[in-house]
Design an enzyme around this catalytic site. Structure first.
Site, PDB file in Angstrom:
ATOM      1  N   PRO A  78       0.689  -1.217   0.089  1.00  0.00           N
ATOM      2  CG  PRO A  78      -0.184  -1.080   2.079  1.00  0.00           C
ATOM      3  CD  PRO A  78       0.759  -2.063   1.365  1.00  0.00           C
ATOM      4  CG  ASP A 114       4.828  -1.134   3.124  1.00  0.00           C
ATOM      5  OD1 ASP A 114       3.426  -0.913   3.653  1.00  0.00           O
ATOM      6  OD2 ASP A 114       5.178  -2.178   3.088  1.00  0.00           O
ATOM      7  CG  HIS A 115      -0.118   4.182   4.961  1.00  0.00           C
ATOM      8  ND1 HIS A 115       0.006   4.277   6.388  1.00  0.00           N
ATOM      9  CD2 HIS A 115      -1.171   5.149   4.514  1.00  0.00           C
ATOM     10  CE1 HIS A 115      -0.704   5.384   6.797  1.00  0.00           C
ATOM     11  NE2 HIS A 115      -1.159   5.881   5.740  1.00  0.00           N
ATOM     12  NE  ARG A 116       2.526  -3.927   3.778  1.00  0.00           N
ATOM     13  CZ  ARG A 116       3.048  -4.826   3.030  1.00  0.00           C
ATOM     14  NH1 ARG A 116       2.461  -6.041   2.918  1.00  0.00           N
ATOM     15  NH2 ARG A 116       4.348  -4.421   2.307  1.00  0.00           N
TER      16      ARG A 116
END
Ligand code: CAO
Length: 451
Positions: free
Chosen positions: A249, A423-425
């Protein structure tokens, strides 16, 4: 005229010995220079070894399960001198993995959501922790080496990332070899038929996703066309880019840095170092500034492994290099221990090797964070694709003079656009904005690097 020639294992980077996991040719086969002969695998990477020479295979000197080192004889060919390729093939050209976000590097066999480029720190063994990837089950399945489906490491990796069991795929290549297109066709078929698809197509809520099949158009009906095969690097990087784009993401934070003073310093250094032939590029300053930002924000110097974040205590910075065959990502190792001049020299050497297709796998491994600079070409901002298993990448566009308000008046300042994809995680939007702002502050006043 013909002669018998031994084909040997070329420079295989950091590895003393690697395992032979596939033999791709047989005695009696006519092979072409650059054709893949065997696949070898270390604990971190797998790569195909290409033929330095065309001809007819007379004897095979290795078998699956053997360990081989640089210089070991792979096979003998009855070489047709007219067709012989004189040069040793560049191992990098055959290295598996590759242009990830942008560019390439040897294939990770244990990395989580990806694998392309820069090999990460010693990645925990597959299955070490509870992975969340839908492909984990297949990635971790124990597959007897001798029964591996006939497919190159990049295809196996591609299939693994999609959760496709290659044993169920029919190969359309030579000797039923499974190609990336076969895997794609299998996935399309699975999606088209819906139902219990064997690909990783089930969303956490249980609902599946489906996409339209790729449009099949007879372009020749509309005008003259020609088909040009993609280069090997493009094929590998394409698969990696696709995987990274789909599985990570991405969010991109855009900011600008005032590099007016830094550009003046760069030009001064270049004038001083002209005789030594060193050209200090903005990229060298960026590498140094990125290292300082990674030290301040360690989560950016990390890789995701299931529920763990693997934090790295070393600073190897990759940079995208444009080459005639596609993008690759050479890596500046231990950038924290190097000065700007040394980094400038090394980036220009690595970029030259990249353009000549002479980068070794080792020179593309181990990256922690990548920089993609299009500043020398143009653009105001862009969205770089993260080079998995890294968690962020910095895109740099062309600097330009802008009116900047200093509280009393507009001043002409040289502003550099910074596009940080993350990486939005792993990284929250606020952390990304802080990282980018901090980086911009360092570039605006480079003295802060020493603080
Ligand atoms: N703004 C304005 N000018 C810039 C600049 C910037 N951000 N960055 C570089 N320039 C200028 C340089 O000053 C230089 O000009 P001079 O010759 O007058 O000094 C010129 O652009 C060329 O720079 P360079 O090529 O010498 O150095 P570089 O650090 O910009 O690039 C490298 C090195 C390897 C990054 C580059 O050759 C390259 O391959 N870039 C493409 C990377 C790419 O394709 N990324 C996209 C990946 S995602 O698809």
């Amino acid at each position: 005229m013909s002669s018998t020639v031994e084909i040997k294992v070329p420079d295989i980077g950091d590895f003393d010995e690697v395992d032979v996991i596939e033999i791709l040719v047989a005695v009696g086969d006519t092979i072409a220079a650059e054709q893949s002969l065997i696949t070898v695998e270390s604990d971190k990477a797998s790569m195909e070894i290409p033929a330095s020479q065309g001809g007819v295979v007379k004897t095979l000197k290795v078998k699956v399960g053997d360990k081989v080192a640089e210089g070991a004889v792979i096979l003998e060919v009855e070489a047709d001198e007219a067709a012989a390729a004189p040069a040793e093939p560049a191992p990098a050209a055959k290295a598996e993995a590759a242009p990830a976000a942008p560019a390439a590097a040897p294939e990770e066999t244990t990395a989580p959501a990806a694998a392309a480029a820069p090999a990460p720190a010693p990645a925990p063994a597959a299955g070490a922790s509870g992975r969340t990837s839908p492909t984990a089950a297949y990635a971790e399945a124990e597959v007897p080496l001798r029964n591996l489906p006939h497919a190159s490491p990049s295809v196996r990796k591609f299939a693994r990332e999609l959760g496709v069991n290659l044993a169920q795929v029919t190969g359309s290549g030579a000797k039923n070899r499974i190609t990336a297109d076969d895997v794609r066709a299998y996935v399309k078929q699975a999606l088209a038929t819906g139902g219990a698809s064997p690909v990783g197509s089930t969303l956490p809520g249980g609902e599946g996703f489906s996409v339209l099949g790729w449009p099949k158009v007879d372009f020749a009906k509309f005008g003259e066309i020609e088909a040009r095969p993609l280069s090997r690097i493009k094929k590998i990087s394409g698969a990696n880019l696709h995987r990274n784009w789909v599985m990570i993401p991405h969010v991109t934070n855009n900011d600008v840095a005032d590099i007016t003073d830094l550009e003046a310093l760069r030009q001064q250094l270049n004038a001083e170092n002209k005789k030594a032939g060193i050209k200090v590029t903005m990229l060298a300053f960026l590498v140094k500034a990125v290292v300082a930002a990674l030290k301040k924000f360690p989560d950016f110097n990390a890789s995701l492994d299931g529920d763990n974040l693997v934090l790295k205590h070393y600073y190897h910075i990759g940079f995208a290099a444009d080459t005639p065959n596609g993008l690759v990502v050479p890596v500046i190792r231990d950038a924290d221990k190097k000065g700007v001049l040394e980094i400038a020299t090394e980036t220009s050497e690595l970029a030259a090797l990249a353009r000549d297709g002479k980068l070794s796998p080792a020179q593309m491994q181990g990256g922690c964070f990548s920089i993609s600079s299009l500043g020398g070409i143009g653009g105001t901002d862009f969205t770089p694709i993260i080079n998995a298993p890294e968690v962020a990448i910095l895109g740099v566009s062309r600097s330009s003079m802008q009116p900047v308000w200093d509280g009393k008046a507009f001043q002409p300042r040289l502003m550099l656009p910074l596009s940080l994809s993350y990486d939005h995680r792993v990284i929250d939007g606020a952390a990304a904005a802080r990282f980018n702002a901090y980086l911009g502050g360092l570039l605006a006043d480079f003295r802060r690097i020493i603080l």
